[in-house]
Design a protein around this motif. Structure first.
Motif, short mmCIF file in Angstrom:
data_model
loop_
_atom_site.label_atom_id
_atom_site.label_comp_id
_atom_site.label_asym_id
_atom_site.label_seq_id
_atom_site.Cartn_x
_atom_site.Cartn_y
_atom_site.Cartn_z
N SER A 209 -23.30 59.42 85.57
CA SER A 209 -24.24 59.54 84.44
C SER A 209 -25.20 58.36 84.42
O SER A 209 -26.34 58.48 83.96
N LEU A 210 -24.76 57.22 84.96
CA LEU A 210 -25.60 56.04 85.07
C LEU A 210 -25.61 55.58 86.53
O LEU A 210 -24.55 55.40 87.14
N LEU A 211 -26.80 55.39 87.09
CA LEU A 211 -26.94 54.88 88.45
C LEU A 211 -27.86 53.67 88.41
O LEU A 211 -29.06 53.80 88.11
N VAL A 212 -27.31 52.50 88.72
CA VAL A 212 -28.08 51.26 88.74
C VAL A 212 -28.26 50.84 90.20
O VAL A 212 -27.29 50.70 90.94
N VAL A 213 -29.51 50.65 90.60
CA VAL A 213 -29.84 50.24 91.96
C VAL A 213 -30.46 48.85 91.91
O VAL A 213 -31.46 48.64 91.21
N THR A 214 -29.88 47.90 92.63
CA THR A 214 -30.39 46.53 92.58
C THR A 214 -30.91 46.07 93.95
O THR A 214 -30.50 46.58 94.99
N ASP A 215 -31.78 45.09 93.90
CA ASP A 215 -32.25 44.40 95.10
C ASP A 215 -32.98 43.14 94.62
O ASP A 215 -33.13 42.92 93.41
N ILE A 216 -33.43 42.31 95.58
CA ILE A 216 -34.20 41.12 95.22
C ILE A 216 -35.62 41.22 95.75
O ILE A 216 -36.39 40.26 95.64
N ASP A 217 -35.98 42.36 96.31
CA ASP A 217 -37.31 42.58 96.87
C ASP A 217 -38.03 43.62 96.01
O ASP A 217 -37.73 44.81 96.07
N GLN A 218 -38.99 43.16 95.19
CA GLN A 218 -39.64 44.06 94.25
C GLN A 218 -40.47 45.13 94.95
O GLN A 218 -40.56 46.27 94.46
N VAL A 219 -41.07 44.78 96.08
CA VAL A 219 -41.87 45.76 96.81
C VAL A 219 -40.99 46.93 97.26
O VAL A 219 -41.36 48.10 97.12
N ARG A 220 -39.82 46.60 97.77
CA ARG A 220 -38.92 47.67 98.23
C ARG A 220 -38.37 48.45 97.04
O ARG A 220 -38.18 49.67 97.13
N LEU A 221 -38.10 47.78 95.93
CA LEU A 221 -37.65 48.47 94.73
C LEU A 221 -38.72 49.46 94.24
O LEU A 221 -38.41 50.60 93.86
N ASP A 222 -39.98 49.00 94.25
CA ASP A 222 -41.07 49.87 93.80
C ASP A 222 -41.22 51.09 94.70
O ASP A 222 -41.47 52.20 94.22
N ILE A 243 -33.41 47.65 89.40
CA ILE A 243 -33.34 46.31 88.82
C ILE A 243 -33.46 45.24 89.89
O ILE A 243 -32.75 45.28 90.91
N ASN A 244 -34.34 44.28 89.65
CA ASN A 244 -34.50 43.11 90.52
C ASN A 244 -33.61 41.99 89.98
O ASN A 244 -33.94 41.36 88.98
N THR A 245 -32.50 41.76 90.64
CA THR A 245 -31.54 40.75 90.14
C THR A 245 -32.03 39.32 90.34
O THR A 245 -31.48 38.40 89.73
N SER A 246 -33.06 39.13 91.17
CA SER A 246 -33.55 37.77 91.40
C SER A 246 -34.24 37.19 90.18
O SER A 246 -34.41 35.97 90.07
N VAL A 247 -34.66 38.04 89.24
CA VAL A 247 -35.34 37.54 88.03
C VAL A 247 -34.39 37.47 86.83
O VAL A 247 -34.81 37.16 85.72
N MET A 248 -33.12 37.74 87.05
CA MET A 248 -32.13 37.68 85.99
C MET A 248 -31.52 36.29 85.90
O MET A 248 -31.22 35.67 86.93
N GLN A 249 -31.29 35.82 84.71
CA GLN A 249 -30.62 34.52 84.54
C GLN A 249 -29.14 34.64 84.87
O GLN A 249 -28.56 33.75 85.48
N ASN A 250 -28.53 35.72 84.43
CA ASN A 250 -27.11 35.94 84.70
C ASN A 250 -26.93 37.41 85.10
O ASN A 250 -26.66 38.26 84.26
N PRO A 251 -27.09 37.72 86.41
CA PRO A 251 -27.04 39.13 86.83
C PRO A 251 -25.76 39.84 86.45
O PRO A 251 -25.81 41.01 86.03
N VAL A 252 -24.61 39.19 86.55
CA VAL A 252 -23.35 39.85 86.23
C VAL A 252 -23.32 40.28 84.77
O VAL A 252 -23.02 41.44 84.44
N GLU A 253 -23.65 39.37 83.87
CA GLU A 253 -23.63 39.70 82.44
C GLU A 253 -24.63 40.80 82.11
O GLU A 253 -24.34 41.72 81.34
#
Length: 425
Positions: A209-222, A243-253
Motif C-alpha cells: 500500500s506504501l512504496l518508498v523509493v530512496t536515492d541520493i541522486d536527484q536527477v535519477r530520482l526525477d 525521496i532523496n535521503t541526502s537532504v534529510m537530517q535524520n533519514p531513519v527517523e
C-alpha cells in the motif's frame, strides 16, 4: 558456422574474436543472438577471471563467451528437440542452470562457463542441459530487447518471492512480500531498482500500500518519477514516494515517520553500501524482512545488524542472486500483458563496444547498456542521439522515434536500427 564473440581469458582480459563453431550435436540448438543487456555480474566475472565461482579454472586455455541477458532466434534444431522447438522461434534464456554436469559443476551458467554460448556473440550453440532444465524459454512478444531484459526482471521477481514473514504463534514462514504492506526500495533508481518499481506497479497480487523509493541522486530520482509516476501508482492502489535521503537530517527517523513509526514490512537494498544496509535494518518494522539484493564484489563485505530486533522484533534478512525458471516465465508473461522494461535502458551499442563497456561498467552513468551483436556501434546514450543526428541521419531518425516514447528505447527504434545499422558510420 562462424561467430564473432567477446571471450574472457582471465582477469580484465576480454577479446572480441571471430572463430568457427563446431557442428551442432543431435541434442543441441544453433541460435542467432540479436541483443544482450550488459550486467554488473559480467563485470564481476571479467575482473575476477578464474576466481569467479562460475568461471572455469582453465579459462585461459579455454575461454568462455560472456553475456547472459540475451535474446534471439533459433536457426538449427538438433533432432532430440525437433518436436519441441522450430526454426525461427524467438527465445530468452534462464542462465542459472544449477546443472551438476556443466563446465564448473552446479554453478555453470551461459555467459560465464561455456565456450560456445553467451550473449555477446553473433551465433551460439545452446547445449543440451539448457533444454533439459527447461531454461530455453519462448518469447512471443514484439521485438527482441524485452526478452533480453527478462533475465534482470526475473531477478527482481525472485527477490519479491524470496521475502518471508512469520505466522504468529507458529514456526511457519509465509513466503512473499506483505500484501497491502509497507515497502521501501533503498538506492532504488539504478537499473535493477527501476525494474523493481516497474514490477511492483504492474503485478496483480501482493502489492504494497506504501512504496518508498530512496536515492541520493536527484536527477535519477526525477527520471524514475517521470517513468513510473505517482499518479499511475495511485491508480494501482499504491502510495508511491520518491525521496532523496541526502537532504534529510535524520533519514531513519524521517523514513519511519512515513509509516507512523511502525517501520517497513519489506525493505530491499539495491546498492552494496554499508550505510544503506544499516539504514535498511533500522527502518524495519516488526517481522520486517530485509532483502539484500545488491551483490558485493568484496567477499568480506559486512554491515552492522541489530540483533536485539532479530530476537524481540522478529526482523530477518533474505538475499537472492538471480531468478529461477518460474520467475523468467513470469517476467515474460507480465511483459506480454503490458509491462515494458524500456525504462531500464539508457545506452545502445554494438558488439565492438562490449569489452571496454563491460570493464568500465561501474563508471558509466545511466541504466542498462543494450548491445546489438550484429552491428558495429560505439556505446551511445539515447539522450545523445539528437546531437549525433545533426551529422548522421540514422541517429536523427532514432532520436525522433525515441521522442515519441518519452525518450525511451522501443520496438520501432530497434527495428529501424537493425535495418539501417550499415549507415551509422
Amino acid at each position: 558456422m562462424k561467430t564473432r564473440a567477446v571471450r574472457l581469458y582471465g582477469k580484465k582480459d576480454l577479446r572480441l574474436e571471430e572463430f568457427e563453431l563446431p557442428p551442432i550435436k543431435d541434442n543441441e540448438i544453433l541460435a542467432k543472438v540479436v541483443c544482450d543487456s550488459l550486467c554488473m555480474s559480467s563485470y564481476k566475472a571479467a575482473i575476477q577471471g578464474a576466481d569467479h565461482k562460475r568461471v572455469p579454472d582453465n579459462v585461459a586455455e579455454h575461454p568462455v563467451i560472456i553475456g547472459h541477458e540475451f535474446a534471439g532466434e533459433l536457426i538449427e534444431i538438433g533432432s532430440k528437440w525437433a518436436d519441441q522447438f522450430k526454426v525461427g522461434d524467438k527465445f530468452s534464456i534462464q542462465p542459472a542452470l544449477n546443472y551438476e554436469d556443466g563446465p564448473v559443476g552446479i554453478l555453470s551458467a551461459p555467459g560465464y562457463s561455456y565456450p560456445y554460448i553467451g550473449g555477446d556473440a553473433t551465433y551460439v550453440i545452446i547445449p543440451n542441459e539448457v533444454m533439459e532444465k527447461n531454461c530455453l524459454l519462448p518469447y512471443h512478444g514484439e521485438g527482441f530487447y524485452p526478452a533480453s531484459l527478462a533475465e534482470p526482471l526475473s531477478c527482481v521477481i525472485g527477490a519479491m518471492h524470496a521475502n518471508y514473514h512469520i505466522t504468529p504463534g507458529s514456526y511457519v514462514h509465509k513466503m512473499e512480500i506483505v500484501d497491502g504492506g509497507r515497502m521501501a526500495i533503498l538506492a532504488g533508481v539504478g537499473p535493477m531498482g527501476l525494474a523493481a518499481i516497474n514490477f511492483v506497479l504492474h503485478r496483480e497480487d501482493c502489492k504494497p500500500s506504501l512504496l518508498v523509493v530512496t536515492d541520493i541522486d536527484q536527477v535519477r530520482l526525477d527520471r524514475a518519477a517521470s517513468l513510473y509516476t505517482v499518479e499511475f501508482a495511485a491508480s494501482r492502489g499504491i502510495d508511491l514516494r520518491y525521496i532523496n535521503t541526502s537532504v534529510m537530517q535524520n533519514p531513519v527517523e524521517e523514513l519511519r515517520a512515513l509509516t507512523n513509526s511502525e517501520g517497513y514490512n519489506d525493505v530491499f537494498v539495491f546498492a552494496p553500501v554499508r550505510s544503506v544496509v544499516e539504514q535498511a535494518d533500522a527502518i524495519l518494522g516488526f517481522d520486517g524482512c530485509l532483502n539484500f539484493f545488491a551483490g558485493p564484489s568484496d567477499p568480506k563485505f559486512s554491515a552492522m545488524l541489530n540483533f536485539y530486533n532479530v530476537h524481540y522484533a522478529y526482523t530477518h534478512v533474505a538475499g537472492t542472486s538471480g531468478g529461477n525458471n518460474e520467475d523468467m516465465v513470469e517476467a515474460l508473461d507480465i511483459m506480454n500483458k503490458g509491462l515494458d522494461p524500456a525504462g531500464l535502458v539508457t545506452h545502445i551499442g554494438g558488439l565492438n563496444a562490449v569489452p571496454e563497456a563491460t570493464l568500465r561498467l561501474p563508471e558509466i552513468p545511466g541504466g542498462k547498456k543494450l548491445i546489438y551483436t550484429h552491428i558495429t556501434m560505439s556505446l551511445t546514450a539515447i539522450s545523445d542521439f539528437a546531437e549525433l543526428g545533426k551529422t548522421n541521419e540514422v541517429f536523427s531518425e532514432l532520436a525522433s522515434i525515441c521522442d515519441k516514447y518519452k525518450g525511451l528505447w522501443n520496438v520501432e527504434a530497434e527495428a529501424f536500427l537493425l535495418a539501417n545499422a550499415n549507415k551509422l558510420s
